[in-house]
Write an enzyme that holds these catalytic residues in place. Structure first.
Site, mmCIF file in Angstrom:
data_model
loop_
_atom_site.group_PDB
_atom_site.id
_atom_site.type_symbol
_atom_site.label_atom_id
_atom_site.label_comp_id
_atom_site.label_asym_id
_atom_site.label_seq_id
_atom_site.Cartn_x
_atom_site.Cartn_y
_atom_site.Cartn_z
ATOM 1 N N HIS A 273 5.939 49.488 64.004
ATOM 2 C CA HIS A 273 4.747 50.334 64.133
ATOM 3 C C HIS A 273 5.073 51.795 63.812
ATOM 4 O O HIS A 273 4.642 52.301 62.788
ATOM 5 C CB HIS A 273 4.082 50.211 65.507
ATOM 6 C CG HIS A 273 3.710 48.825 65.880
ATOM 7 N ND1 HIS A 273 2.887 48.047 65.108
ATOM 8 C CD2 HIS A 273 4.067 48.062 66.946
ATOM 9 C CE1 HIS A 273 2.739 46.856 65.680
ATOM 10 N NE2 HIS A 273 3.445 46.839 66.782
ATOM 11 N N ASP A 324 2.522 40.284 63.237
ATOM 12 C CA ASP A 324 2.513 40.691 64.641
ATOM 13 C C ASP A 324 1.750 39.714 65.531
ATOM 14 O O ASP A 324 2.220 38.613 65.803
ATOM 15 C CB ASP A 324 1.949 42.103 64.740
ATOM 16 C CG ASP A 324 2.214 42.754 66.087
ATOM 17 O OD1 ASP A 324 2.651 42.064 67.011
ATOM 18 O OD2 ASP A 324 1.991 43.975 66.231
#
Length: 464
Positions: A273, A324
């Protein structure tokens, strides 16, 4: 020697015509010959051959509740309210359901153009927090799922110890995740032979700075390095603004700033991220050679924010994509969302094209493959960093007869695949280690795995 002929292939140096690709019995590319003539009897690819995409961030179990949190449960939903729902779901996973969910997910990934996956695995124990009789039970379930599907896997057991910065005790709904540092290193030793036998890669994922205290982080990285100096290390970092604020309150520093000042971050690391960084953090993180693990559809789904990719690239940063939480399982969709996020934030088009590569889909694909291969620990000799000699024979063949691609030149076909098709529909076949795992857009185990997934999901959500 196995061979395939491609009228067009995307090599690490760019597009090439009339490419003969040969690979050995170990699934490693032995020859890449542009400008060749197709030998008699050698099959011709149904369309352009592009490198397989590494998926550098996966929580497999979360695929089973994708789409089930899309309702407002409080006045203002956020990542943190979503996390509470996710924890409730995680409490109900069994070894059998995890294997069924992961097997289907990995088949979905293959059909969507991924050829390897980095599994960030943090559900370790039974529902009461006690270890299974075999402490590696759930990790082994993931390895079996990858082997069944035929996808290459980098297994990243997660070190998780606290519920917040400053050593806050874990919450009751986090008991399945918790391990001591010594226990984690013992797990890695236990898993190493199974991982090696499967031709997989084993690394470590300190979950985040809020979940791993400084002493534990240092000891875990040191212990992993003693086991394997090349093993990959992945960490969630600076995903949410509250995480940044809490880190500043704890340490006086932002998360990436703290990590760079206190950990030996280098090319082995993947900063997952890294959404909220200052320009100095972008520059400092890029200098380490670490990969930024961008998960555009999940970051959009959770309201995380938008990574500043042009700034990262200006600093020479490396990057790859992951799915994810698996709100979306589609390699091309992640690239599309990444580019569209940059367009929306900058009000420009074709943001991630470059001077050397003006086709934005081509530029993104090449960069994501290189960064993803590095983050997966599958780069260097025998790696999956693209279609080149010595690399794993991992590629995707596009369907040149698909209505969105038909009669176009190869670079435009890739652009159409990313921006103008249904994204999985334009895939003809997918190869991993020289073995065809998807043919005519479909995996051989598609139906049986989908049925097992649906059964596992239904049992997981069945009322008590």
């Amino acid at each position: 020697m196995n061979q395939i002929f491609a009228a067009d292939a995307l090599l690490p140096t760019g597009w090439a015509r009339n490419v003969l690709i040969a690979w050995d019995g170990a699934g490693r590319i032995a020859q890449v010959a542009p400008g060749a003539t197709a030998p008699a009897g050698v099959p011709t690819a149904a369309g352009p051959v592009i490198p397989g995409m590494p998926n550098l961030h996966s929580h497999a179990f979360q695929r089973a509740f994708a789409g089930l949190t899309e309702y407002r449960g409080q006045a203002e939903d956020s990542f943190w309210s979503w996390r509470n729902l996710m924890y409730r779901f995680a409490q109900r996973i069994t070894p059998e359901s995890l294997e069924a969910i992961a097997t289907w997910l990995y088949i979905e990934m293959l059909e969507a153009g991924y050829t390897s996956v980095c599994e960030f695995h943090y559900v370790h124990h039974d529902t009461d927090g006690r270890p299974y009789a075999d402490d590696a039970t759930l990790s082994l379930a993931l390895l079996r799922a990858a082997r069944t599907a035929g996808i290459a896997i980098t297994l990243l057991p997660v070190l998780y110890q606290t519920s917040g910065f400053g050593g806050k005790p874990p919450r009751a709904d986090q008991v399945r995740f918790i391990r001591s540092t010594d226990n984690m290193l013992s797990l890695l030793e236990r898993l190493a032979p199974a991982v090696q036998a499967q031709g997989a890669v084993l690394g470590l994922a300190p979950h985040s700075l809020r979940a791993v205290p400084p002493d534990s982080l240092a000891a875990a990285v040191q212990g992993l390095t003693a086991l394997n100096p090349q093993a990959p290390i992945h960490i969630h970092i600076a995903e949410q603004t509250q995480e940044v604020d809490d880190c500043i309150a704890w340490s006086g520093q932002r998360p990436v700033q703290w990590l760079l000042n206190h950990a030996p971050v280098d090319e082995r690391w993947c900063l997952v991220h890294a959404t909220h960084m200052t320009p100095d953090e972008y520059a400092g993180a890029a200098r380490t050679g670490a990969v930024a693990g961008i998960c555009p559809t999940t970051e959009a789904n959770l309201g995380d924010g938008i990574f500043d990719m042009p700034l990262w690239l200006q600093q020479g940063g490396r990057w790859g994509v992951g799915s994810d939480s698996h709100a979306c399982v589609n390699a091309a969709e992640e690239l599309l969302m990444l580019e569209y996020g940059q367009r929306l934030s900058r009000r420009q088009r074709n943001v991630l094209a470059s001077r050397s590569q003006p086709e934005v889909a081509t530029a993104m694909a090449l960069q994501a493959v290189q960064g993803g291969a590095q983050a997966s620990g599958r780069w260097g000799a025998g790696a999956a960093a693209g279609i080149a000699v010595g690399q794993s024979a991992d590629w995707v063949v596009l369907d040149a007869q698909h209505v969105a691609l038909r009669s176009l030149p190869a670079p435009a076909m890739l652009s159409a695949h990313v921006f103008a098709s249904h994204r999985t529909s334009a895939i003809d076949s997918v190869w991993v280690g020289g073995a065809r795992r998807v043919a005519q857009g479909r995996h051989a185990l598609h139906d049986s795995a989908a049925s097992a997934f649906a059964t596992a999901r239904a049992s997981t959500f069945a009322p008590d």
